[in-house]
Enzyme design. Structure first.
Site, PDB file in Angstrom:
ATOM      1  N   LEU A 162      11.207   1.185   7.136  1.00 21.48           N
ATOM      2  CA  LEU A 162      10.733   1.881   5.959  1.00 21.48           C
ATOM      3  C   LEU A 162      11.466   2.820   5.174  1.00 21.48           C
ATOM      4  O   LEU A 162      12.017   3.718   6.126  1.00 21.48           O
ATOM      5  CB  LEU A 162       9.123   2.058   6.183  1.00 21.48           C
ATOM      6  CG  LEU A 162       8.376   2.314   5.133  1.00 21.48           C
ATOM      7  CD1 LEU A 162       8.067   1.250   4.058  1.00 21.48           C
ATOM      8  CD2 LEU A 162       7.062   3.242   5.447  1.00 21.48           C
TER       9      LEU A 162
ATOM     10  N   GLU B  69      12.018   2.548  14.387  1.00 22.04           N
ATOM     11  CA  GLU B  69      11.335   3.597  13.852  1.00 22.04           C
ATOM     12  C   GLU B  69       9.970   3.556  14.590  1.00 22.04           C
ATOM     13  O   GLU B  69       9.982   3.077  15.408  1.00 22.04           O
ATOM     14  CB  GLU B  69      10.938   3.195  12.496  1.00 22.04           C
ATOM     15  CG  GLU B  69      10.384   1.985  12.028  1.00 22.04           C
ATOM     16  CD  GLU B  69      10.326   1.602  10.476  1.00 22.04           C
ATOM     17  OE1 GLU B  69      10.264   2.461   9.587  1.00 22.04           O
ATOM     18  OE2 GLU B  69       9.868   0.375  10.086  1.00 22.04           O
TER      19      GLU B  69
ATOM     20  N   TYR C 297       0.781  -1.209  -0.090  1.00 18.31           N
ATOM     21  CA  TYR C 297       0.059   0.206   0.077  1.00 18.31           C
ATOM     22  C   TYR C 297       0.883   1.345  -0.140  1.00 18.31           C
ATOM     23  O   TYR C 297       2.156   1.075   0.239  1.00 18.31           O
ATOM     24  CB  TYR C 297      -0.981  -0.156   1.148  1.00 18.31           C
ATOM     25  CG  TYR C 297      -0.207   0.328   2.438  1.00 18.31           C
ATOM     26  CD1 TYR C 297      -0.513   1.755   3.062  1.00 18.31           C
ATOM     27  CD2 TYR C 297       0.458  -0.423   3.105  1.00 18.31           C
ATOM     28  CE1 TYR C 297       0.060   2.158   4.290  1.00 18.31           C
ATOM     29  CE2 TYR C 297       1.135  -0.087   4.351  1.00 18.31           C
ATOM     30  CZ  TYR C 297       0.852   1.049   4.768  1.00 18.31           C
ATOM     31  OH  TYR C 297       1.541   1.223   6.300  1.00 18.31           O
TER      32      TYR C 297
ATOM     33  N   LYS D  42       6.664  -1.968   1.934  1.00 19.64           N
ATOM     34  CA  LYS D  42       5.322  -1.417   2.651  1.00 19.64           C
ATOM     35  C   LYS D  42       4.194  -2.138   2.301  1.00 19.64           C
ATOM     36  O   LYS D  42       3.166  -2.021   1.442  1.00 19.64           O
ATOM     37  CB  LYS D  42       5.244  -0.099   1.949  1.00 19.64           C
ATOM     38  CG  LYS D  42       4.174   0.812   2.820  1.00 19.64           C
ATOM     39  CD  LYS D  42       4.099   2.451   2.259  1.00 19.64           C
ATOM     40  CE  LYS D  42       3.193   3.124   3.421  1.00 19.64           C
ATOM     41  NZ  LYS D  42       3.540   3.394   4.524  1.00 19.64           N
TER      42      LYS D  42
END
Length: 281
Positions: free
Chosen positions: A204, A180, A33, A148
């Site tokens: 990411l 993260e 996504y 992702k």
């Protein structure tokens, strides 16, 4: 107001949108996504999101059912149809439905990918953001966080742990080092230097992060790409996060320790919004 959404080549009222119960995104989380922000009716950092989408698809050997030109037009049409001034466009592509459940990938030549897009209106998207408070949590996600995917159960659990603790978000920690946030990249500031973990399979590859690097360099800010501990973050001059829906947001507390705050995150947010508005398409 009923939104118009896009499903497999059709613009539909959201109440009429359907995806097969055998879709692998539903059964296997076999999908990717992207979320692109919208300011003043225009798309922010679109080229970066499109490039990351193609990379995620390639890593999973999955096909994009739309050309680059058509995908951009779908984004723009949904923004127009739904009258979105400030908000987001959510895009999801899965490996589709072979009509039954199987661990084996279906033949891409006969089973098309599923593609879904919809908008979310967020009128206050560019408004000043109050600093957030975060807790730390063990990072036990799968090892390819650079893709992702729609595998968001553990980030959701981390968000709920933060909510239960009475704070706003969580930072993941692996081998003693911050990776993260649940849906954002994490930073600290020390002695004027912006410190954040380098790109790898462990985080990411944030699009807002990449854009911010460019703007920070133009503003002659120093960026140091290295991992840091929670303890180091608690002693930092500032901390902040970046993401498509948060832009640049200061962090005021980490595991109960208050941070003093400062001008770097505030200035970076101003620069990001100002320059992104100019570059939006």
């Amino acid at each position: 107001m009923t939104r118009t959404v896009y499903v497999n080549g059709e613009y539909l009222p959201e109440t009429e949108a359907k995806v097969s119960i055998f879709d692998r995104g539903f059964l296997m989380a076999d999908g990717v996504y992207e979320v692109t922000s919208v300011l003043d009716g225009k798309l922010l950092d679109y080229a970066g999101h499109e490039a990351r989408l193609e990379r995620s698809l390639a890593e999973l050997d999955m096909a994009n059912p739309l050309t680059k030109e058509d995908l951009l037009e779908v984004h723009r049409e949904l923004v127009r149809e739904n009258g979105v001034q400030n908000g987001m466009v959510y895009l999801q592509i899965t490996r589709g439905s072979a009509g039954d459940r199987s661990f084996y990938f279906p033949d891409a030549a006969t089973v098309p990918s599923t593609i879904v897009l919809f908008t979310q209106s967020v009128p206050e998207l560019a408004a000043p953001k109050a600093p957030i408070r975060v807790i730390s949590i063990d990072d036990i996600r799968w090892g390819r966080r650079d893709i992702k995917t729609v595998q968001l159960l553990y980030p959701s659990m981390a968000k709920m742990a933060a909510k239960k603790a009475g704070v706003d978000d969580a930072w993941f920690v692996m081998d003693g080092l911050v990776t993260e946030g649940t849906a954002n990249n994490a930073y600290i500031v020390k002695d004027g230097r912006i410190i954040t973990r380098p790109l790898s399979n462990e985080i990411l590859h944030g699009i807002t992060r990449a854009t911010l690097f460019k703007y920070a360099a133009e503003a002659q800010m120093v960026i140091e790409e290295r991992a840091f501990t929670i303890e180091e973050a608690q002693k930092a001059d500032e901390a902040f996060i970046t993401g498509a829906s948060t832009f640049v947001t200061p962090v005021a507390e980490i595991d109960g320790v208050a941070l003093p705050g400062g001008p770097v995150a505030t200035r970076l947010r101003e620069i990001y919004i100002e320059e992104s508005r100019k570059a939006a398409i």
